[in-house]
Scaffold this motif. Structure first.
Motif, PDB file in Angstrom:
ATOM      1  N   PHE A 172     -32.662 -35.537 -13.482  1.00 49.70           N
ATOM      2  CA  PHE A 172     -32.087 -36.644 -13.263  1.00 49.70           C
ATOM      3  C   PHE A 172     -32.955 -37.616 -12.749  1.00 49.70           C
ATOM      4  O   PHE A 172     -32.627 -38.955 -12.842  1.00 49.70           O
ATOM      5  CB  PHE A 172     -31.064 -36.305 -12.060  1.00 49.70           C
ATOM      6  CG  PHE A 172     -30.101 -37.485 -11.878  1.00 49.70           C
ATOM      7  CD1 PHE A 172     -28.984 -37.665 -12.617  1.00 49.70           C
ATOM      8  CD2 PHE A 172     -29.876 -38.244 -10.561  1.00 49.70           C
ATOM      9  CE1 PHE A 172     -27.909 -38.696 -12.461  1.00 49.70           C
ATOM     10  CE2 PHE A 172     -29.087 -39.102 -10.455  1.00 49.70           C
ATOM     11  CZ  PHE A 172     -28.220 -39.453 -11.142  1.00 49.70           C
ATOM     12  N   TYR A 173     -34.109 -37.562 -12.026  1.00 49.30           N
ATOM     13  CA  TYR A 173     -34.954 -38.368 -11.692  1.00 49.30           C
ATOM     14  C   TYR A 173     -36.276 -38.275 -12.451  1.00 49.30           C
ATOM     15  O   TYR A 173     -36.652 -36.893 -12.476  1.00 49.30           O
ATOM     16  CB  TYR A 173     -35.301 -38.327 -10.141  1.00 49.30           C
ATOM     17  CG  TYR A 173     -33.926 -38.735  -9.241  1.00 49.30           C
ATOM     18  CD1 TYR A 173     -33.643 -40.181  -9.082  1.00 49.30           C
ATOM     19  CD2 TYR A 173     -33.380 -38.076  -8.629  1.00 49.30           C
ATOM     20  CE1 TYR A 173     -32.478 -40.636  -8.753  1.00 49.30           C
ATOM     21  CE2 TYR A 173     -32.195 -38.197  -7.700  1.00 49.30           C
ATOM     22  CZ  TYR A 173     -31.921 -39.546  -7.973  1.00 49.30           C
ATOM     23  OH  TYR A 173     -30.921 -39.957  -7.179  1.00 49.30           O
ATOM     24  N   LYS A 174     -37.145 -39.224 -12.790  1.00 54.79           N
ATOM     25  CA  LYS A 174     -38.125 -39.005 -13.152  1.00 54.79           C
ATOM     26  C   LYS A 174     -39.273 -38.218 -12.335  1.00 54.79           C
ATOM     27  O   LYS A 174     -40.016 -37.644 -12.557  1.00 54.79           O
ATOM     28  CB  LYS A 174     -38.827 -40.294 -13.925  1.00 54.79           C
ATOM     29  CG  LYS A 174     -40.094 -40.223 -14.536  1.00 54.79           C
ATOM     30  CD  LYS A 174     -40.678 -41.692 -15.089  1.00 54.79           C
ATOM     31  CE  LYS A 174     -42.127 -41.390 -15.739  1.00 54.79           C
ATOM     32  NZ  LYS A 174     -42.642 -42.734 -16.019  1.00 54.79           N
ATOM     33  N   TYR A 175     -38.997 -38.972 -11.221  1.00 60.18           N
ATOM     34  CA  TYR A 175     -39.869 -38.375 -10.033  1.00 60.18           C
ATOM     35  C   TYR A 175     -38.986 -38.362  -8.778  1.00 60.18           C
ATOM     36  O   TYR A 175     -38.304 -39.479  -8.471  1.00 60.18           O
ATOM     37  CB  TYR A 175     -41.097 -39.378  -9.549  1.00 60.18           C
ATOM     38  CG  TYR A 175     -42.234 -39.533 -10.563  1.00 60.18           C
ATOM     39  CD1 TYR A 175     -42.913 -38.375 -10.953  1.00 60.18           C
ATOM     40  CD2 TYR A 175     -42.407 -40.834 -11.203  1.00 60.18           C
ATOM     41  CE1 TYR A 175     -43.784 -38.487 -12.024  1.00 60.18           C
ATOM     42  CE2 TYR A 175     -43.338 -40.817 -12.118  1.00 60.18           C
ATOM     43  CZ  TYR A 175     -44.225 -39.653 -12.648  1.00 60.18           C
ATOM     44  OH  TYR A 175     -45.055 -39.827 -13.561  1.00 60.18           O
ATOM     45  N   HIS A 176     -39.169 -37.189  -8.123  1.00 58.79           N
ATOM     46  CA  HIS A 176     -38.556 -37.070  -6.733  1.00 58.79           C
ATOM     47  C   HIS A 176     -39.500 -36.811  -5.576  1.00 58.79           C
ATOM     48  O   HIS A 176     -40.074 -35.797  -5.903  1.00 58.79           O
ATOM     49  CB  HIS A 176     -37.356 -35.691  -6.978  1.00 58.79           C
ATOM     50  CG  HIS A 176     -36.278 -35.795  -6.096  1.00 58.79           C
ATOM     51  ND1 HIS A 176     -35.165 -35.206  -6.336  1.00 58.79           N
ATOM     52  CD2 HIS A 176     -35.923 -36.289  -4.744  1.00 58.79           C
ATOM     53  CE1 HIS A 176     -34.164 -35.358  -5.381  1.00 58.79           C
ATOM     54  NE2 HIS A 176     -34.703 -36.122  -4.596  1.00 58.79           N
ATOM     55  N   VAL A 177     -39.321 -37.565  -4.741  1.00 58.28           N
ATOM     56  CA  VAL A 177     -40.439 -37.801  -3.676  1.00 58.28           C
ATOM     57  C   VAL A 177     -39.856 -36.971  -2.278  1.00 58.28           C
ATOM     58  O   VAL A 177     -38.981 -37.802  -1.847  1.00 58.28           O
ATOM     59  CB  VAL A 177     -41.039 -38.882  -3.562  1.00 58.28           C
ATOM     60  CG1 VAL A 177     -42.180 -38.936  -2.657  1.00 58.28           C
ATOM     61  CG2 VAL A 177     -41.693 -39.277  -4.900  1.00 58.28           C
ATOM     62  N   PHE A 178     -40.448 -36.168  -1.793  1.00 59.47           N
ATOM     63  CA  PHE A 178     -40.030 -35.543  -0.387  1.00 59.47           C
ATOM     64  C   PHE A 178     -41.040 -35.776   0.568  1.00 59.47           C
ATOM     65  O   PHE A 178     -42.059 -35.397   0.369  1.00 59.47           O
ATOM     66  CB  PHE A 178     -39.682 -34.239  -0.398  1.00 59.47           C
ATOM     67  CG  PHE A 178     -38.594 -33.784  -1.329  1.00 59.47           C
ATOM     68  CD1 PHE A 178     -37.084 -33.808  -0.780  1.00 59.47           C
ATOM     69  CD2 PHE A 178     -38.656 -33.599  -2.727  1.00 59.47           C
ATOM     70  CE1 PHE A 178     -36.009 -33.516  -1.783  1.00 59.47           C
ATOM     71  CE2 PHE A 178     -37.860 -33.290  -3.498  1.00 59.47           C
ATOM     72  CZ  PHE A 178     -36.206 -33.217  -2.959  1.00 59.47           C
ATOM     73  N   PHE A 179     -40.811 -36.715   1.522  1.00 65.36           N
ATOM     74  CA  PHE A 179     -41.546 -36.835   2.881  1.00 65.36           C
ATOM     75  C   PHE A 179     -41.398 -36.052   4.079  1.00 65.36           C
ATOM     76  O   PHE A 179     -40.014 -35.808   4.396  1.00 65.36           O
ATOM     77  CB  PHE A 179     -41.373 -38.160   3.256  1.00 65.36           C
ATOM     78  CG  PHE A 179     -42.065 -39.385   2.605  1.00 65.36           C
ATOM     79  CD1 PHE A 179     -43.344 -39.858   3.075  1.00 65.36           C
ATOM     80  CD2 PHE A 179     -41.744 -39.861   1.358  1.00 65.36           C
ATOM     81  CE1 PHE A 179     -43.788 -40.859   2.798  1.00 65.36           C
ATOM     82  CE2 PHE A 179     -42.303 -40.741   0.844  1.00 65.36           C
ATOM     83  CZ  PHE A 179     -43.421 -41.459   1.504  1.00 65.36           C
ATOM     84  N   CYS A 180     -42.312 -35.096   4.217  1.00 66.11           N
ATOM     85  CA  CYS A 180     -42.168 -34.284   5.635  1.00 66.11           C
ATOM     86  C   CYS A 180     -41.813 -35.110   6.745  1.00 66.11           C
ATOM     87  O   CYS A 180     -42.451 -36.004   6.915  1.00 66.11           O
ATOM     88  CB  CYS A 180     -43.210 -33.420   5.717  1.00 66.11           C
ATOM     89  SG  CYS A 180     -42.945 -32.206   7.296  1.00 66.11           S
ATOM     90  N   LEU A 181     -40.559 -34.950   7.446  1.00 67.40           N
ATOM     91  CA  LEU A 181     -40.415 -35.502   8.730  1.00 67.40           C
ATOM     92  C   LEU A 181     -40.125 -34.804   9.873  1.00 67.40           C
ATOM     93  O   LEU A 181     -39.714 -35.068  11.154  1.00 67.40           O
ATOM     94  CB  LEU A 181     -39.034 -36.757   8.488  1.00 67.40           C
ATOM     95  CG  LEU A 181     -39.094 -37.371   7.408  1.00 67.40           C
ATOM     96  CD1 LEU A 181     -38.032 -38.281   7.482  1.00 67.40           C
ATOM     97  CD2 LEU A 181     -40.172 -38.411   7.341  1.00 67.40           C
TER      98      LEU A 181
END
Length: 107
Positions: free
Chosen positions: A4-13
């Motif tokens: 669905f997304y070219k890039y899916h970015v997850f930030f650790c919070l």
């Protein structure tokens, strides 16, 4: 099937209690950097379906390596210090598909 997304970015919070044995990404401005990345991607017209999605995540279990984010579908892990590092990740990897080797965390 296409993603669905070219890039899916997850930030650790993740935020640990004071005195915890392991560090917390939240203590390294992770929330601010996630918000900055989200705004930057949107400003560059890279946000949305078929493009880039910036998300928050809980602990990604790479705490000792500094604040972390991961880019899928490749599973490329990065650390960062400030907005200039985020700019480099966005401009190089998310906009142009080129991994930023100097910020990459070994798998």
């Amino acid at each position: 099937m296409d993603s669905f997304y070219k890039y899916h970015v997850f930030f650790c919070l993740n935020q640990r209690d004071p005195g915890a044995e392991r560090p917390s990404c939240a203590n390294c401005n992770a929330q601010e950097m996630q918000e900055y990345a989200k705004k930057r991607v949107k400003k560059l017209g890279l946000a949305g379906p078929g493009q880039v999605r910036i998300n928050k995540a809980g602990c990604l279990d790479r705490c000792e390596l500094g604040p972390t984010l991961v880019v899928y579908p490749e599973g490329i892990w990065y650390t960062y210090v400030d907005e200039s590092d985020i700019d480099e990740i966005v401009d190089s990897h998310l906009a142009n598909g080129k991994i930023v080797e100097r910020l990459k965390i070994d798998q």
